[in-house]
Design a protein around this motif. Sequence first.
Motif, short mmCIF file in Angstrom:
data_model
loop_
_atom_site.label_atom_id
_atom_site.label_comp_id
_atom_site.label_asym_id
_atom_site.label_seq_id
_atom_site.Cartn_x
_atom_site.Cartn_y
_atom_site.Cartn_z
N GLY A 38 1.00 -1.19 -0.11
CA GLY A 38 -0.08 0.16 -0.04
C GLY A 38 0.84 1.38 -0.05
N LYS A 39 0.13 2.46 0.06
CA LYS A 39 1.00 3.66 -0.29
C LYS A 39 1.13 4.12 1.13
CE LYS A 39 0.55 8.43 -1.94
NZ LYS A 39 -0.43 9.41 -2.97
N PRO A 40 2.60 4.45 1.26
CA PRO A 40 3.13 5.12 2.80
C PRO A 40 2.53 6.36 2.80
CG PRO A 40 4.88 4.50 1.24
CD PRO A 40 3.76 4.28 0.26
N ASN A 41 2.15 6.71 4.42
CA ASN A 41 1.88 8.06 4.63
C ASN A 41 2.70 8.94 5.13
OD1 ASN A 41 -1.24 7.26 4.37
ND2 ASN A 41 -1.10 6.06 6.17
N ILE A 42 2.86 10.14 4.84
CA ILE A 42 3.80 11.13 5.32
C ILE A 42 3.21 12.03 6.21
CG2 ILE A 42 5.46 12.57 4.74
CD1 ILE A 42 5.34 11.35 1.79
N LEU A 48 7.80 11.99 9.81
CA LEU A 48 7.93 10.39 9.69
C LEU A 48 6.98 9.69 8.56
CD1 LEU A 48 7.58 9.29 13.50
CD2 LEU A 48 9.60 9.33 12.07
N VAL A 49 7.32 8.58 8.22
CA VAL A 49 6.80 7.95 7.17
C VAL A 49 6.21 6.57 7.44
CG1 VAL A 49 6.90 6.98 4.67
CG2 VAL A 49 8.11 9.09 5.03
N SER A 50 5.11 6.55 7.58
CA SER A 50 4.30 5.21 8.22
C SER A 50 4.02 4.40 6.96
CB SER A 50 3.21 5.62 8.89
OG SER A 50 3.47 6.37 9.97
N TYR A 51 4.32 3.13 7.14
CA TYR A 51 3.99 2.30 6.03
C TYR A 51 3.78 0.62 6.72
CZ TYR A 51 8.71 0.75 6.51
OH TYR A 51 9.93 0.25 6.87
N THR A 52 3.32 -0.19 5.74
CA THR A 52 3.06 -1.47 5.97
C THR A 52 3.94 -2.38 5.36
OG1 THR A 52 0.65 -1.08 6.52
CG2 THR A 52 1.22 -3.47 6.34
N ILE A 61 9.78 5.35 9.52
CA ILE A 61 10.94 5.46 9.20
C ILE A 61 11.18 7.21 9.10
CG2 ILE A 61 10.64 5.41 6.64
CD1 ILE A 61 13.53 4.42 6.48
N ASN A 62 12.20 7.59 9.47
CA ASN A 62 12.38 9.31 9.18
C ASN A 62 12.22 9.61 7.63
OD1 ASN A 62 13.38 11.79 9.19
ND2 ASN A 62 14.37 11.55 11.06
N GLY A 63 11.38 10.47 7.31
CA GLY A 63 11.54 10.89 5.96
C GLY A 63 12.73 11.37 5.38
N ASP A 64 13.81 11.91 6.24
CA ASP A 64 14.86 12.40 5.64
C ASP A 64 15.93 11.17 5.43
OD1 ASP A 64 14.03 15.14 6.39
OD2 ASP A 64 15.21 15.21 8.22
N ASP A 65 15.57 10.01 5.90
CA ASP A 65 16.43 8.90 5.37
C ASP A 65 15.85 8.14 4.05
OD1 ASP A 65 17.58 9.19 7.79
OD2 ASP A 65 16.45 7.73 8.91
N ILE A 66 14.97 8.67 3.44
CA ILE A 66 14.37 8.28 2.43
C ILE A 66 14.84 9.04 0.92
CG2 ILE A 66 12.35 7.63 0.95
CD1 ILE A 66 10.74 7.25 3.50
N SER A 67 15.53 8.50 0.09
CA SER A 67 15.94 9.31 -1.00
C SER A 67 14.97 9.12 -2.43
CB SER A 67 17.56 8.48 -1.50
OG SER A 67 17.28 7.39 -2.01
N THR A 68 14.41 7.89 -2.35
CA THR A 68 13.29 7.78 -3.33
C THR A 68 12.12 7.01 -2.99
OG1 THR A 68 15.11 7.74 -5.11
CG2 THR A 68 13.20 6.97 -5.96
N MET A 69 10.86 7.22 -3.59
CA MET A 69 9.75 6.63 -3.26
C MET A 69 9.15 6.32 -4.51
SD MET A 69 6.79 7.03 -0.51
CE MET A 69 7.80 7.91 0.76
#
Length: 72
Positions: A38-42, A48-52, A61-69
Amino acid sequence: MKFLAGVGVLLAATVMLSGCSSDYVMATKDGRMILTSGKPNIDKDTGLVSYTDQSGNKMQINGDDISTMIER
């Protein structure tokens, strides 16, 4: 006969709705690839990015740690 038609309509609706949820792949800055169900929620307030995950566990996960989605 109407019962079978009703069951058929419900079955078709279930199949169509199950195809609507898209999975995503998130790449982190440290090189990990996270597959989501499913789609992550920001959360704009906390960043924070919440996902299943694929196993059904709720994760954050911290949104700053994500480079690409991207949508898979």
